[in-house]
Scaffold this motif. Structure first.
Motif, PDB file in Angstrom:
ATOM      1  N   UNK A  74       0.816  -1.213   0.000  1.00 36.91           N
ATOM      2  CA  UNK A  74       0.000   0.000   0.000  1.00 36.91           C
ATOM      3  C   UNK A  74       0.850   1.263   0.000  1.00 36.91           C
ATOM      4  N   UNK A  75       2.017   1.224   0.631  1.00 38.85           N
ATOM      5  CA  UNK A  75       2.854   2.423   0.753  1.00 38.85           C
ATOM      6  C   UNK A  75       4.047   2.403  -0.197  1.00 38.85           C
ATOM      7  N   UNK A  76       3.973   1.593  -1.229  1.00 30.52           N
ATOM      8  CA  UNK A  76       5.124   1.454  -2.122  1.00 30.52           C
ATOM      9  C   UNK A  76       5.277   2.673  -3.025  1.00 30.52           C
ATOM     10  N   UNK A  77       6.515   2.960  -3.452  1.00 25.79           N
ATOM     11  CA  UNK A  77       6.720   4.046  -4.411  1.00 25.79           C
ATOM     12  C   UNK A  77       6.369   3.595  -5.813  1.00 25.79           C
ATOM     13  N   UNK A  78       6.360   4.517  -6.726  1.00 27.98           N
ATOM     14  CA  UNK A  78       6.274   4.212  -8.151  1.00 27.98           C
ATOM     15  C   UNK A  78       7.671   4.430  -8.719  1.00 27.98           C
ATOM     16  N   UNK A  79       8.238   3.389  -9.311  1.00 32.20           N
ATOM     17  CA  UNK A  79       9.591   3.452  -9.845  1.00 32.20           C
ATOM     18  C   UNK A  79       9.533   3.759 -11.342  1.00 32.20           C
ATOM     19  N   UNK A 103       9.985  -5.443  -9.590  1.00 35.02           N
ATOM     20  CA  UNK A 103       8.631  -5.108  -9.135  1.00 35.02           C
ATOM     21  C   UNK A 103       8.149  -6.090  -8.070  1.00 35.02           C
ATOM     22  N   UNK A 104       8.369  -7.378  -8.286  1.00 38.61           N
ATOM     23  CA  UNK A 104       7.910  -8.381  -7.330  1.00 38.61           C
ATOM     24  C   UNK A 104       8.651  -8.286  -6.007  1.00 38.61           C
ATOM     25  N   UNK A 105       9.951  -7.981  -6.065  1.00 43.97           N
ATOM     26  CA  UNK A 105      10.735  -7.889  -4.839  1.00 43.97           C
ATOM     27  C   UNK A 105      10.393  -6.631  -4.052  1.00 43.97           C
ATOM     28  N   UNK A 106      10.151  -5.529  -4.767  1.00 41.09           N
ATOM     29  CA  UNK A 106       9.799  -4.269  -4.112  1.00 41.09           C
ATOM     30  C   UNK A 106       8.333  -4.206  -3.714  1.00 41.09           C
ATOM     31  N   UNK A 107       7.512  -5.081  -4.302  1.00 40.88           N
ATOM     32  CA  UNK A 107       6.053  -4.985  -4.152  1.00 40.88           C
ATOM     33  C   UNK A 107       5.578  -3.611  -4.600  1.00 40.88           C
ATOM     34  N   UNK A 108       6.163  -3.157  -5.707  1.00 39.78           N
ATOM     35  CA  UNK A 108       5.876  -1.817  -6.221  1.00 39.78           C
ATOM     36  C   UNK A 108       5.830  -1.850  -7.742  1.00 39.78           C
ATOM     37  N   UNK A 143       0.438  12.232  -5.134  1.00 37.71           N
ATOM     38  CA  UNK A 143       1.393  12.401  -4.042  1.00 37.71           C
ATOM     39  C   UNK A 143       2.210  11.142  -3.761  1.00 37.71           C
ATOM     40  N   UNK A 144       2.089  10.150  -4.602  1.00 28.10           N
ATOM     41  CA  UNK A 144       2.827   8.905  -4.381  1.00 28.10           C
ATOM     42  C   UNK A 144       4.339   9.162  -4.458  1.00 28.10           C
ATOM     43  N   UNK A 145       5.133   8.563  -3.565  1.00 27.42           N
ATOM     44  CA  UNK A 145       6.591   8.727  -3.674  1.00 27.42           C
ATOM     45  C   UNK A 145       7.087   8.198  -5.019  1.00 27.42           C
ATOM     46  N   UNK A 146       7.999   8.938  -5.628  1.00 23.23           N
ATOM     47  CA  UNK A 146       8.522   8.572  -6.943  1.00 23.23           C
ATOM     48  C   UNK A 146      10.020   8.311  -6.833  1.00 23.23           C
TER      49      UNK A 146
END
Length: 304
Positions: A74-79, A103-108, A143-146
């Motif tokens: 839920x709190x993951x950034x967008x890479x 993506x799978x390792x970061x859950x993002x 506002x998602x962390x980038x």
């Protein structure tokens, strides 16, 4: 680090380098079209695997592809990711196994951008177009962390965009075996000039294409102004021991060490340039990517 230690590729990549030599794989055939096909064919054979049937969505459009994990935090950034290849080779398709693993390792979600290739297009055309597409995408993410990231020349592009095009937008920048010095050839160019997956001759070609653009904009990672340093996001850099770019990466880490810039550094002494492309087939590459995801891409400082 001695040259003997530095030359000691991980056994998996050592076997692959030996096979490459036996097969007489050349850095260039004299035909750019053939070289591109051969480079992608090699990665498909020795680095890639079929995508898992886990139901995770993949969203693609004209300019980028978004790889979403099977389970997103839920709190993951967008890479936002810029791939390597000297601005001459590869595409987001070639990087899909690595992007999926990340993506799978970061859950993002990890979004990778394609860009116009040189020499058919100028670096100026490519970078300006890439900057517009990434800027437009950032405006849609609220506002998602980038996090902006890139490998090889993609690292240089990510650094440039984060400082000169989109300052203040990114929570972190991640540079994976990046191109950082377009002026100097350090000792690693001679130590790893042939047989380590990125030859010095190919790197010289890439630099000849890149240098006019970055010199014309007075952009040199080793001579960042105080203004640039003030805009630098939290930064992570990954270096590899068996790489023509090894010494400039290590030198940049040292260059920033006393400049009050928070910098995370991970070094993999027995891995070569481009190891991320082999994540589908080689455990050493997969383990390194897992380590990078667990450290370099984390937004908050980790305390142990």
């Amino acid at each position: 680090m001695s040259d003997t230690e530095a030359r000691a590729l991980h056994v998996e990549f050592g076997r692959l380098a030996a096979a490459r030599k036996i097969m007489a794989v050349r850095a260039s055939t004299g035909s750019l079209a053939d070289d591109r096909v051969n480079a992608e064919r090699w990665i498909a054979r020795f680095g890639s695997v079929a995508e898992p049937e886990d139901g995770a969505p993949v969203d693609a459009d004209e300019h980028s592809v978004v790889i979403r994990p099977a389970q997103e935090a839920a709190d993951s950034p967008h890479v936002l990711y810029i791939h390597g290849g000297g601005m001459v080779y590869y595409s987001t398709a070639v990087f899909r196994p690595f992007l999926r693993t990340l993506a799978d390792t970061l859950h993002a979600p990890v979004e990778a951008f394609d860009y116009l290739k040189a020499p058919e297009h100028t670096v100026e055309q490519s970078v300006e177009r890439l900057g517009r597409h990434i800027a437009a995408r950032c405006r849609t993410l609220g506002d998602r962390p980038l996090v902006i990231a890139g490998d090889s020349v993609g690292g240089l592009l990510a650094l440039y965009l984060s400082l000169r095009v989109l300052p203040g937008v990114f929570s972190r920048i991640v540079l994976i075996y990046p191109v950082l010095d377009l002026q100097t050839e350090r000792e690693s160019y001679r130590t790893f000039g042939e047989g380590y997956f990125l030859d010095s001759g190919s790197m010289r070609l890439f630099k000849s294409l890149l240098k006019p653009f970055f010199s014309g904009r007075d952009f040199d990672p080793f001579a960042l102004s105080e203004s640039d340093l003030g805009r630098l996001p939290a930064c992570s850099i990954v270096t590899t021991g068996c790489d023509v770019l090894r010494d400039e990466g290590l030198a940049w880490v040292g260059h920033l060490a006393d400049r009050s810039v928070g910098l995370r550094h991970q070094h993999f002494p027995d891995l070569p340039h481009d190891f991320c492309l082999y994540v589908g087939k080689l455990d050493s590459a997969r383990n390194a990517v897992d380590e990078i995801a667990g450290t370099a891409f984390q937004l908050a400082e980790r305390h142990v």
